[in-house]
Scaffold this motif. Structure first.
Motif, PDB file in Angstrom:
ATOM      1  N   GLN A  11       0.828  -1.207   0.000  1.00 39.72           N
ATOM      2  CA  GLN A  11       0.000   0.000   0.000  1.00 39.72           C
ATOM      3  C   GLN A  11       0.862   1.257   0.000  1.00 39.72           C
ATOM      4  OE1 GLN A  11      -2.807   1.126  -0.892  1.00 39.72           O
ATOM      5  NE2 GLN A  11      -4.227   0.876   0.831  1.00 39.72           N
ATOM      6  N   ALA A  12       1.866   1.303   0.870  1.00 38.10           N
ATOM      7  CA  ALA A  12       2.742   2.476   0.949  1.00 38.10           C
ATOM      8  C   ALA A  12       3.460   2.710  -0.378  1.00 38.10           C
ATOM      9  CB  ALA A  12       3.746   2.298   2.078  1.00 38.10           C
ATOM     10  N   GLU A  13       3.968   1.642  -0.981  1.00 44.21           N
ATOM     11  CA  GLU A  13       4.678   1.769  -2.252  1.00 44.21           C
ATOM     12  C   GLU A  13       3.743   2.247  -3.364  1.00 44.21           C
ATOM     13  OE1 GLU A  13       6.199  -2.133  -2.788  1.00 44.21           O
ATOM     14  OE2 GLU A  13       7.507  -2.026  -1.022  1.00 44.21           O
ATOM     15  N   THR A  14       2.519   1.743  -3.366  1.00 42.50           N
ATOM     16  CA  THR A  14       1.558   2.131  -4.394  1.00 42.50           C
ATOM     17  C   THR A  14       1.211   3.612  -4.293  1.00 42.50           C
ATOM     18  OG1 THR A  14       0.597  -0.091  -4.502  1.00 42.50           O
ATOM     19  CG2 THR A  14      -0.789   1.728  -5.257  1.00 42.50           C
ATOM     20  N   THR A  67      -1.411  12.094  -9.451  1.00 41.14           N
ATOM     21  CA  THR A  67      -2.694  11.433  -9.243  1.00 41.14           C
ATOM     22  C   THR A  67      -3.614  12.360  -8.466  1.00 41.14           C
ATOM     23  OG1 THR A  67      -3.738   9.368  -8.478  1.00 41.14           O
ATOM     24  CG2 THR A  67      -2.076  10.339  -7.041  1.00 41.14           C
ATOM     25  N   GLY A  68      -4.866  11.964  -8.322  1.00 44.92           N
ATOM     26  CA  GLY A  68      -5.838  12.713  -7.542  1.00 44.92           C
ATOM     27  C   GLY A  68      -6.224  11.951  -6.285  1.00 44.92           C
ATOM     28  N   ILE A  69      -7.364  12.331  -5.716  1.00 44.83           N
ATOM     29  CA  ILE A  69      -7.827  11.690  -4.476  1.00 44.83           C
ATOM     30  C   ILE A  69      -8.019  10.193  -4.674  1.00 44.83           C
ATOM     31  CG2 ILE A  69      -9.697  11.590  -2.784  1.00 44.83           C
ATOM     32  CD1 ILE A  69      -7.958  14.015  -2.472  1.00 44.83           C
ATOM     33  N   HIS A  70      -8.601   9.818  -5.798  1.00 45.11           N
ATOM     34  CA  HIS A  70      -8.846   8.391  -6.043  1.00 45.11           C
ATOM     35  C   HIS A  70      -7.540   7.608  -6.047  1.00 45.11           C
ATOM     36  CE1 HIS A  70     -10.827   4.811  -7.562  1.00 45.11           C
ATOM     37  NE2 HIS A  70      -9.896   4.726  -8.495  1.00 45.11           N
ATOM     38  N   GLY A  71      -6.505   8.148  -6.708  1.00 48.49           N
ATOM     39  CA  GLY A  71      -5.226   7.458  -6.744  1.00 48.49           C
ATOM     40  C   GLY A  71      -4.559   7.397  -5.387  1.00 48.49           C
ATOM     41  N   LEU A  72      -4.701   8.463  -4.606  1.00 51.05           N
ATOM     42  CA  LEU A  72      -4.094   8.488  -3.269  1.00 51.05           C
ATOM     43  C   LEU A  72      -4.744   7.486  -2.320  1.00 51.05           C
ATOM     44  CD1 LEU A  72      -3.570  12.308  -2.617  1.00 51.05           C
ATOM     45  CD2 LEU A  72      -1.829  10.594  -3.168  1.00 51.05           C
ATOM     46  N   SER A  73      -5.965   7.060  -2.620  1.00 44.78           N
ATOM     47  CA  SER A  73      -6.630   6.090  -1.751  1.00 44.78           C
ATOM     48  C   SER A  73      -6.013   4.704  -1.870  1.00 44.78           C
ATOM     49  CB  SER A  73      -8.129   6.027  -2.059  1.00 44.78           C
ATOM     50  OG  SER A  73      -8.355   5.587  -3.386  1.00 44.78           O
ATOM     51  N   GLY A  74      -5.126   4.523  -2.836  1.00 46.31           N
ATOM     52  CA  GLY A  74      -4.326   3.309  -2.906  1.00 46.31           C
ATOM     53  C   GLY A  74      -5.104   2.065  -3.287  1.00 46.31           C
ATOM     54  N   ILE A  75      -4.657   0.936  -2.735  1.00 50.87           N
ATOM     55  CA  ILE A  75      -5.252  -0.370  -3.032  1.00 50.87           C
ATOM     56  C   ILE A  75      -6.456  -0.564  -2.113  1.00 50.87           C
ATOM     57  CG2 ILE A  75      -4.836  -2.852  -3.184  1.00 50.87           C
ATOM     58  CD1 ILE A  75      -1.806  -2.183  -3.154  1.00 50.87           C
ATOM     59  N   PRO A  76      -7.642  -0.830  -2.640  1.00 49.98           N
ATOM     60  CA  PRO A  76      -8.799  -1.023  -1.760  1.00 49.98           C
ATOM     61  C   PRO A  76      -8.784  -2.401  -1.103  1.00 49.98           C
ATOM     62  CG  PRO A  76      -9.444  -1.331  -4.048  1.00 49.98           C
ATOM     63  CD  PRO A  76      -8.000  -0.888  -4.074  1.00 49.98           C
ATOM     64  N   GLU A  77      -9.285  -2.446   0.118  1.00 51.41           N
ATOM     65  CA  GLU A  77      -9.389  -3.744   0.787  1.00 51.41           C
ATOM     66  C   GLU A  77     -10.412  -4.633   0.102  1.00 51.41           C
ATOM     67  OE1 GLU A  77      -9.173  -4.948   5.416  1.00 51.41           O
ATOM     68  OE2 GLU A  77     -11.026  -3.902   4.864  1.00 51.41           O
ATOM     69  N   LEU A  99      -2.283   8.155   4.895  1.00 46.81           N
ATOM     70  CA  LEU A  99      -2.765   9.039   3.833  1.00 46.81           C
ATOM     71  C   LEU A  99      -3.759   8.305   2.928  1.00 46.81           C
ATOM     72  CD1 LEU A  99      -2.680  11.645   2.153  1.00 46.81           C
ATOM     73  CD2 LEU A  99      -0.651  10.718   0.985  1.00 46.81           C
ATOM     74  N   ALA A 100      -3.459   7.051   2.614  1.00 39.77           N
ATOM     75  CA  ALA A 100      -4.369   6.266   1.780  1.00 39.77           C
ATOM     76  C   ALA A 100      -5.729   6.099   2.459  1.00 39.77           C
ATOM     77  CB  ALA A 100      -3.761   4.898   1.481  1.00 39.77           C
TER      78      ALA A 100
END
Length: 464
Positions: free
Chosen positions: A135-138, A147-157, A225-226
């Motif tokens: 997650q941190a690396e992504t 990226t925007g907000i969607h990209g900053l949210s990272g990998i979804p559970e 942050l994610a």
């Protein structure tokens, strides 16, 4: 396993159980497909599911895709098959005929394979072994690329496609401790040590350097942050869904937006709504493209068009904006109506603007417009020019008869605020000289109504 700040093996197993409960897998009733590579992360996930969860052994199926990118990959596959056999877990594997061209290509092939196996095996979800370090690396990778907000949210559970990631809250060091305490073995992919892929440079150089140099908690902060970005993303998504209900209507495959309502929303919500609608056509707007599109929506006059990728066009129609894919050209098929015989109903079909219409004609005693048929039924004066009449789409230069002479159909459409996208789908009835007697679907004939008691022609038009 040594006890640390995140606890012992017992603590990890308890947290894993809580995660399964949160993902609605705690009761053990679901059949799951586990993606396994043979590496540390996926072996820990499979072991936890098989020996430390409430899932029945029969509910667990493993799947392994050999990407054919390393000569020794078949050795990994055979080793993994042996472990699964020892653990009593059925495994399905496949080897690609051609090696993927890159990470993105490999990812698409992998998920395509996993979804196919899940469907074949009746698995309700797919589980992957992504963890907190991933997650941190992504998040950092996306930040660096923009990226925007969607990209900053990272990998979804939990993904909409049915992929769950129950290890996303665990750090790799915790998984290593669990694996060593449980005497697990795993395969090491030598390509993970290569610095060629950008993600590996982040993993082996950038993040460790940042943590050593000035931000020892960088990974944890990126994961936090994610989580915060995901909360914002969910809130924005709710606003966009509400805006879509208030602003958007459907017209076949097209989206019709109330322009004034759309522009009352803040730019973030309005932009997200527009991008969400366009993604359904396969069109992805950049930030610059979004700004250009909104400038067009704000300023363009009725009738103007804005072309987008994937053959999608945005068109202003009076108080609305229409989004649709440009239709391939269709050929209208006109219908000629001969003089009907008394006491009989004549019928035929016409194609106008991609729609087929059934036309029925019969002689009758002159009356007003048939109330039951509304704008799709009319009683016309028997034309002085004689038969045949023609049912067709409107053409440039068409003029409709009025009490004051004639009027161009284009002007009539503008007066009645008929959008351009609808004009070519409306059948018109022309007399033998080409004059328009009636435009079906919008109003009664302007001067062709018959004299009461005189012979008249009754026309009804319906969808075929």
């Amino acid at each position: 396993m040594a006890r640390g700040s995140r606890g012992s093996e017992r603590d990890l197993v308890a947290r894993f159980g809580e995660c399964l409960t949160r993902l609605a897998l705690g009761d053990g009733s679901s059949r799951v497909l586990v993606a396994v590579s043979g590496g540390l992360d996926s072996m820990v996930l499979l072991h936890l599911l098989r020996f430390r969860s409430s899932l029945a052994p029969s509910a667990i199926v493993a799947a392994h895709l050999d990407h054919a990118m390393r000569p020794e990959s078949d050795v990994d596959r055979r080793w993994l098959a042996g472990v699964c056999r020892a653990w009593g877990v059925p495994i399905h594997h496949e080897r690609l005929e051609r090696s993927p061209s890159g990470e993105s290509d490999a990812r698409r092939a992998r998920y395509r394979f996993l979804h196919e196996v899940a469907s074949q095996q009746g698995a309700s979800v797919i589980l992957t072994a992504h963890h907190a370090d991933d997650q941190a690396e992504t998040v950092l990778f996306r930040m660096l690329r923009g990226t925007g907000i969607h990209g900053l949210s990272g990998i979804p559970e939990r993904s909409a496609s049915g992929v769950l990631r129950p290890l996303l809250s665990f750090w790799r060091r915790e998984l290593e401790q669990y694996a060593r305490a449980s005497a697990l073995r795993w395969r090491t992919d030598p390509t993970n040590r290569s610095l060629h892929p950008a993600r590996n440079q982040i993993r082996h150089r950038l993040l460790p350097g940042v943590e050593r140099g000035f931000a020892p908690a960088a990974r944890r902060k990126l994961v936090e942050l994610a989580a915060e970005a995901a909360d914002v993303e969910r809130a924005l998504a709710q606003q966009v869904r509400a805006a879509e209900i208030a602003v958007v209507t459907r017209d076949g495959d097209a989206f019709v937006l109330a322009r004034a309502r759309l522009l009352r929303y803040d730019s973030a919500t309005a932009s997200r709504l527009l991008r969400a609608l366009l993604r359904r056509f396969g069109t992805v707007l950049s930030r610059a493209g979004t700004r250009s599109a909104f400038q067009f929506i704000t300023d363009a006059s009725s009738g103007r068009e804005f072309s987008l990728a994937e053959g999608v066009v945005m068109r202003v129609e009076f108080d609305h904006v229409r989004l649709e894919r440009m239709a391939s050209a269709t050929s209208d098929c006109a219908l000629m109506i001969p003089s009907p015989q008394p006491g009989t109903v004549w019928s035929g079909t016409a194609s106008v603007g991609g729609s087929d219409y059934l036309i029925a004609a019969e002689l009758a005693v002159g009356t007003e417009v048939d109330a039951d048929g509304g704008a799709w039924s009319a009683t016309l004066r028997v034309p002085e020019t004689g038969y045949p009449l023609e049912v067709r789409g409107w053409l440039p230069g068409d003029r409709v008869r009025t009490s004051g002479g004639t009027k161009s159909l284009k002007k009539l459409f503008l007066e009645l605020r008929i959008p351009r996208s609808r004009r070519h789908r409306l059948p018109v009835v022309a007399d033998a000289s080409g004059g328009i007697l009636w435009v079906a679907g919008i109003e009664r004939p302007l001067v062709s109504a018959p004299v009461t008691g005189a012979e008249a022609l009754l026309l009804k038009i319906t969808n075929a």
